[in-house]
Design a protein around this motif. Structure first.
Motif, mmCIF file in Angstrom:
data_model
loop_
_atom_site.group_PDB
_atom_site.id
_atom_site.type_symbol
_atom_site.label_atom_id
_atom_site.label_comp_id
_atom_site.label_asym_id
_atom_site.label_seq_id
_atom_site.Cartn_x
_atom_site.Cartn_y
_atom_site.Cartn_z
ATOM 1 N N ILE A 87 0.846 -1.206 0.000
ATOM 2 C CA ILE A 87 0.000 0.000 0.000
ATOM 3 C C ILE A 87 0.878 1.252 0.000
ATOM 4 N N HIS A 88 1.969 1.200 0.774
ATOM 5 C CA HIS A 88 2.906 2.326 0.831
ATOM 6 C C HIS A 88 3.492 2.618 -0.554
ATOM 7 N N ILE A 89 3.841 1.572 -1.275
ATOM 8 C CA ILE A 89 4.400 1.737 -2.623
ATOM 9 C C ILE A 89 3.367 2.355 -3.556
ATOM 10 N N ASN A 90 2.112 1.927 -3.444
ATOM 11 C CA ASN A 90 1.057 2.515 -4.282
ATOM 12 C C ASN A 90 0.864 4.001 -3.982
ATOM 13 N N PHE A 91 0.952 4.350 -2.701
ATOM 14 C CA PHE A 91 0.909 5.774 -2.343
ATOM 15 C C PHE A 91 2.090 6.505 -2.979
ATOM 16 N N GLY A 92 3.236 5.839 -3.024
ATOM 17 C CA GLY A 92 4.416 6.443 -3.639
ATOM 18 C C GLY A 92 4.226 6.693 -5.125
ATOM 19 N N TYR A 93 3.616 5.738 -5.832
ATOM 20 C CA TYR A 93 3.325 5.932 -7.256
ATOM 21 C C TYR A 93 2.386 7.131 -7.450
ATOM 22 N N ALA A 94 1.376 7.216 -6.587
ATOM 23 C CA ALA A 94 0.428 8.329 -6.668
ATOM 24 C C ALA A 94 1.129 9.662 -6.406
ATOM 25 N N LEU A 95 2.055 9.669 -5.445
ATOM 26 C CA LEU A 95 2.799 10.886 -5.131
ATOM 27 C C LEU A 95 3.673 11.303 -6.310
ATOM 28 N N ALA A 96 4.303 10.322 -6.973
ATOM 29 C CA ALA A 96 5.140 10.622 -8.145
ATOM 30 C C ALA A 96 4.308 11.238 -9.259
ATOM 31 N N ALA A 97 3.126 10.664 -9.516
ATOM 32 C CA ALA A 97 2.244 11.193 -10.558
ATOM 33 C C ALA A 97 1.765 12.590 -10.204
ATOM 34 N N LEU A 98 1.444 12.789 -8.933
ATOM 35 C CA LEU A 98 0.953 14.093 -8.485
ATOM 36 C C LEU A 98 2.046 15.156 -8.572
ATOM 37 N N PHE A 99 3.273 14.766 -8.248
ATOM 38 C CA PHE A 99 4.391 15.702 -8.338
ATOM 39 C C PHE A 99 4.628 16.122 -9.786
ATOM 40 N N LEU A 100 4.517 15.167 -10.715
ATOM 41 C CA LEU A 100 4.664 15.476 -12.137
ATOM 42 C C LEU A 100 3.575 16.448 -12.597
ATOM 43 N N TYR A 146 8.510 26.502 1.029
ATOM 44 C CA TYR A 146 7.761 25.729 0.033
ATOM 45 C C TYR A 146 8.701 25.151 -1.019
ATOM 46 N N LEU A 147 9.713 25.921 -1.413
ATOM 47 C CA LEU A 147 10.677 25.422 -2.391
ATOM 48 C C LEU A 147 11.433 24.225 -1.826
ATOM 49 N N ILE A 148 11.832 24.324 -0.556
ATOM 50 C CA ILE A 148 12.508 23.199 0.106
ATOM 51 C C ILE A 148 11.580 21.989 0.154
ATOM 52 N N PHE A 149 10.300 22.223 0.431
ATOM 53 C CA PHE A 149 9.326 21.133 0.486
ATOM 54 C C PHE A 149 9.229 20.427 -0.866
ATOM 55 N N TYR A 150 9.188 21.206 -1.949
ATOM 56 C CA TYR A 150 9.116 20.604 -3.283
ATOM 57 C C TYR A 150 10.386 19.822 -3.602
ATOM 58 N N LEU A 151 11.538 20.327 -3.169
ATOM 59 C CA LEU A 151 12.792 19.603 -3.381
ATOM 60 C C LEU A 151 12.792 18.285 -2.601
ATOM 61 N N LEU A 152 12.246 18.323 -1.379
ATOM 62 C CA LEU A 152 12.138 17.098 -0.588
ATOM 63 C C LEU A 152 11.200 16.095 -1.249
ATOM 64 N N LEU A 153 10.089 16.600 -1.805
ATOM 65 C CA LEU A 153 9.177 15.710 -2.528
ATOM 66 C C LEU A 153 9.876 15.070 -3.717
ATOM 67 N N LEU A 154 10.677 15.865 -4.427
ATOM 68 C CA LEU A 154 11.414 15.327 -5.576
ATOM 69 C C LEU A 154 12.361 14.218 -5.137
ATOM 70 N N ILE A 155 13.073 14.454 -4.041
ATOM 71 C CA ILE A 155 13.986 13.435 -3.521
ATOM 72 C C ILE A 155 13.219 12.189 -3.105
ATOM 73 N N MET A 156 12.081 12.378 -2.424
ATOM 74 C CA MET A 156 11.263 11.240 -1.993
ATOM 75 C C MET A 156 10.772 10.429 -3.190
ATOM 76 N N VAL A 157 10.359 11.123 -4.245
ATOM 77 C CA VAL A 157 9.864 10.444 -5.439
ATOM 78 C C VAL A 157 10.985 9.643 -6.102
ATOM 79 N N ILE A 158 12.150 10.268 -6.291
ATOM 80 C CA ILE A 158 13.260 9.597 -6.966
ATOM 81 C C ILE A 158 13.760 8.404 -6.158
ATOM 82 N N THR A 159 14.011 8.615 -4.859
ATOM 83 C CA THR A 159 14.515 7.511 -4.024
ATOM 84 C C THR A 159 13.465 6.418 -3.868
ATOM 85 N N GLY A 160 12.190 6.814 -3.773
ATOM 86 C CA GLY A 160 11.118 5.824 -3.653
ATOM 87 C C GLY A 160 11.011 4.955 -4.890
ATOM 88 N N LEU A 161 11.119 5.569 -6.068
ATOM 89 C CA LEU A 161 11.057 4.796 -7.315
ATOM 90 C C LEU A 161 12.270 3.881 -7.453
#
Length: 222
Positions: A87-100, A146-161
């Motif tokens: 379920i965590h991985i599926n949330f990660g896929y959703a987060l990646a799509a949302l970030f894009l 907010y910029l730092i938050f977006y950078l953290l999201l990017l890192i989370m998406v890349i490392t999660g994938l």
């Protein structure tokens, strides 16, 4: 088509003086749900399905009339843990799509509602024009966070994938372990940002920023 329609709607909202575009409000609340769900799966696995809970699983199964060894109880716990991580991985896929989608939406938003122009304007007001410096400082700090938050999201998406597809990336196991540790560390930083964000909203609602939450729901008025 799904991107063009919100963009047209945002233009209409901007003419009416909306403070927040519809796509940003949608992204904000869906992102909140996805991150909350992802954090919840981590909390469940770290509390309910850790090794210390294997004896509880074993005792419950024995009380139910089953004959269970420590190894079998561990296998049950591990299986439940894998389900939650799925379920965590599926949330990660959703987060990646949302970030894009957030990156794409940035190009369609009016300039006054885009993050980088806002950050640049606050920077110029504080360091170059030096006018209304207190307000400019506040805006600079908020937009910087907010910029730092977006950078953290990017890192989370890349490392999660990378972790989700570790069987296909060819990355060595020790490096994958470091990626996992860094992924978890960034999760705590995002959690800290969420706490700061909620505290900031609470304080603003009590001071001179009343209506922030309702503005993020209905768009607000400029």
């Amino acid at each position: 088509m799904a991107i063009i329609e919100p963009a047209n709607k945002e233009i209409g909202e901007n003419r009416k003086g909306k403070k927040y575009a519809s796509s940003i409000r949608f992204w904000h609340w869906i992102n909140f749900i996805i991150i909350s769900g992802s954090l919840l799966t981590v909390l469940i696995n770290s509390t309910l399905f850790d090794r210390a809970e294997r004896s509880l699983v074993k005792n419950e199964l024995i009380n139910a009339g089953a004959s269970v060894s420590d190894k079998q109880a561990g296998a049950v716990t591990h299986g439940l843990e894998d389900q939650v991580w799925g379920i965590h991985i599926n949330f990660g896929y959703a987060l990646a799509a949302l970030f894009l989608l957030r990156l794409i939406a940035e190009f369609f938003l009016p300039s006054a509602q885009r993050l980088l122009p806002k950050l640049k304007k606050a920077y110029q007001a504080y360091f170059i024009l030096k006018k209304e410096r207190e307000a400019a400082k506040h805006e600079l700090v908020v937009k910087g966070l907010y910029l730092i938050f977006y950078l953290l999201l990017l890192i989370m998406v890349i490392t999660g994938l990378l972790l989700a597809f570790e069987d296909y990336t060819g990355i060595r196991e020790n490096i994958n372990h470091s990626i996992k540790e860094f992924h978890g560390f960034c999760m705590y930083l995002i959690l800290a940002f969420i706490v700061l964000h909620l505290a900031g909203v609470f304080l603003a609602e009590r001071a001179n920023g009343k209506g922030i939450v309702s503005d993020m729901i209905n768009g607000g008025e400029n």
